[in-house]
Design a protein around this motif. Structure first.
Motif: not given
Lengths: 328, 335
Positions: A81, A141, A144, A315-316, A319-322, A324, A327-328
């Protein structure tokens, strides 16, 4: 090989469209003649030389700069991202130029544009500190959101400064979204030099960035100093982003859309990816700009809005391909 | 004993929170290009004439009241999402609902639709919310809050780009006004705006009051809430709707002002020292009103002779808060 031919084709189509499309229709013959049999009395030749060629070169500088800067950022942070626009690096460059203009009273000379470089550097350092990227792979995240915050802060300040000086809406729009409309007034030659310098640095350190991606302890074992590599990467990002913003304003999403395509075409060799990013970034900006001039002609949609319309869905998608957990 | 002590502390917190709002309103009514003393305001209020009265009725009263109303609905809206997703970053401004609402309003104006702004804003906000929820859906598993927030940011980017696209096609003066409104603006509000934000806001607060019990149950976790008799999914959707509509009411009168919804909840909770959802929502409404009123007065008096859009000010105030929030997490090592 197929990819290379496709890329070259796309690039030339983008260039040709930029020169041909406009209020005044120009054919291929006009373009040829404008370069090789220039007639000072032919208004079409004049438009091509004084308006469309600067626009073309500015688009290529901005696109190549943002595309390569995005690829370097994504490689260093290992974050899909990362984009100089979304992370506030563009906004830092724009902010510095606008503040420089405010303090000195000059509207916008080459000296002002040079402020784009320290602006980009300071914003990059800030976003990476807050985003936590120094501890290796920062969380996407957090990086971003740090970008969202820095963008909001700097662009609010840019708006406040421009509005307080009663500048035209056109200037406001240039420094908030980016545009190629006044390309012929921008310091294109100097910024081209900066871009080449930044690209050279990126190409030199590319293998070391790849080594870092294997893990910093392993990289150290192979004789790579992580700090030195990150600093050089920062320098390259600063030069390429600063050049792009100085000629075209803070255009977002090019550095987000281009790198994943470059990774695929460049088959995960960073130097090849950089070359592909430069070509793809240039093509993306030129195509977006041409589309912006065509969709609701005679009104012109700024290139920064067009890249956002394409880039936000990407962008979306990213995000969807990452996963879950990633993300953290 | 300790119960009494904390009760006193909380009462003190509420007084501080309320006092800050009163102070902000006083500053907002007195400060400006022409300074008005509180005594003049009081005289204007009593006699209905003089500079104090003009300030209250026309010059500053409507804008200040609209700021209070907009801030209150945005604060409550933000807190609903922050409680539902258990994340301080979850707010209608961060997650693109307000950009969606703003986009719908601009579209309505651009295409000359004769639909009232609050309805346009509500439609835009709900569409954005549905898109965020749908696109964050991950192969059957429950959406993680972080995916929702990131997808929301993406929807916000898209809605803003569409808004800018629509604005360009408007005539120049209209485009300049629309641009300003899209930043978030409280310039030249009238009593119509006041009535709108307080009327619709009050209605939604009543609806929210009816949902507070379910909200308190949801906070315990889905399983426990279901065990205690809550209809979990229905309660959640209801609260999401109320939250989006509250944000839409704010957008309709003040544009998509950034960061008020995100900041108000944590700020109100900290100052009032409360934990229960009902108290958190109330505290957030008061804090949101205070932030917006302050931002409004600063935005019109910071640079003499110039009215900045209020959203520029909330951007300048809110961004450092967001950075601090992220920095705190870095320090805590919650990577």
């Amino acid at each position: 090989m197929k990819a290379a031919i496709g890329l070259a084709l796309l690039f030339f189509v983008a260039i040709a469209l930029t020169l041909v499309v406009g209020v005044r229709d120009a054919g291929i013959a006009d373009i040829w003649n404008a370069f090789f049999a220039f007639d000072a009395n032919d208004p079409t030749h004049a438009v091509i030389r004084s308006v469309r060629v600067p626009r073309l070169v500015a688009g290529l500088v901005a696109g190549a700069g943002l595309g390569m800067a995005g690829t370097v950022m994504q490689a260093v942070t290992r974050n899909p991202l990362a984009d100089p626009g979304l992370l506030g690096v563009n906004a830092g460059a724009a902010f510095a130029v606008v503040v420089g203009a405010l303090l000195t009273g000059y509207s916008d000379s080459g000296m002002m544009a040079a402020l784009a470089f320290p602006g980009a550097a300071i914003a990059s350092i800030a976003v990476f500190l807050v985003g936590g990227a120094r501890s290796g792979a920062g969380s996407p995240i957090r990086l971003t959101l740090a970008g969202v915050a820095i963008n909001a802060l700097l662009l609010s300040l840019v708006s406040a400064i421009i509005l307080s000086r009663n500048e035209t809406l056109e200037i406001f729009r240039f420094w908030v979204t980016g545009s190629l409309a006044q390309a012929n007034t921008r310091p294109i030659e100097a910024m081209f030099v900066a871009l080449v310098l930044g690209a050279a640095i990126a190409a030199v350190i590319a293998p070391r960035i790849e080594a870092l991606a294997l893990g910093s302890s392993l990289a150290r074992g192979l004789g790579t100093k992580p700090g030195a590599v990150q600093l050089s990467a920062l320098l390259a990002i600063m030069l390429m982003t600063g050049a792009a913003v100085a000629v075209a304003g803070p255009i977002a999403f090019v550095g987000l859309v281009v790198p994943p395509l470059a990774r695929r075409i460049g088959r995960h060799v960073l130097r090849r990816e950089l070359a592909v990013s430069a070509v793809l970034g240039g093509a993306m900006i030129l195509l977006a700009d041409t589309a912006g001039r065509l969709v609701v002609a005679p009104v012109e949609i700024r290139v920064g809005i067009m890249t956002a319309l394409v880039g936000a869905p990407v962008f979306i998608f990213v995000v969807r391909r990452m996963k879950p957990g990633a993300l953290t | 004993m300790s119960g009494v002590g904390s009760g006193k502390r909380i009462a003190g917190g509420w007084m501080l929170l309320g006092g800050l709002l009163v102070a902000a309103v006083l500053v907002s009514l007195t400060v400006g290009q022409i300074m008005i003393t509180p005594a003049e305001l009081l005289r204007g209020l009593m006699t209905g004439s003089g500079p104090g009265s003009l300030t209250l009725r026309v010059l500053r009263g409507p804008s200040t009241l609209t700021a209070i109303g907009a801030g209150a609905v945005l604060g409550a809206s933000g807190t609903i999402f922050q409680i539902l997703l258990r994340n301080p970053l979850a707010a209608p401004d961060v997650m693109g609902f307000m950009s969606g609402a703003g986009c719908a309003v601009v579209a309505g104006v651009a295409f000359g639709l004769l639909i009232p702004l609050p309805i346009l804003a509500a439609i835009g906000g709900l569409v954005a919310a549905v898109l965020v929820a749908g696109l964050a859906f991950h192969r059957g598993s429950r959406q993680s809050p972080l995916t929702l927030i990131l997808v929301g940011i993406g929807i916000g980017f898209f809605a803003s780009a569409v808004s800018s696209f629509l604005v360009i096609r408007m005539p120049p003066q209209e485009a300049a006004d629309a641009q300003r409104w899209l930043t978030g603006s409280l310039t030249a509000r009238n009593w119509g705006h006041v009535l709108q934000v307080f009327g619709l806001g009050a209605l939604l607060f009543v609806v929210l009051a009816l949902q507070v019990r379910a909200m308190a149950l949801l906070e315990l976790g889905d399983e426990l809430a279901a065990g205690l008799g809550a209809r979990v999914e229905r309660a959640r959707y209801g609260l999401i709707c109320t939250g989006v509509l509250l944000a839409a009411v704010g957008v309709a009168v003040a544009g998509p002002v950034p960061f008020v919804a995100m900041m108000a909840g944590p700020l109100g909770m900290r100052i009032a020292g409360v934990k229960h959802p009902a108290s958190r929502l109330t505290a957030a409404a008061v804090a949101g009103a205070t932030i917006t009123v302050l931002a409004e007065v600063i935005s019109r008096s910071a640079i003499p002779g110039l009215q900045l859009p209020v959203g520029v000010m909330t951007g300048i105030m809110g961004a450092p808060y967001l950075l601090w929030l992220l920095w705190k997490e870095v320090e805590a090592g919650e990577v």
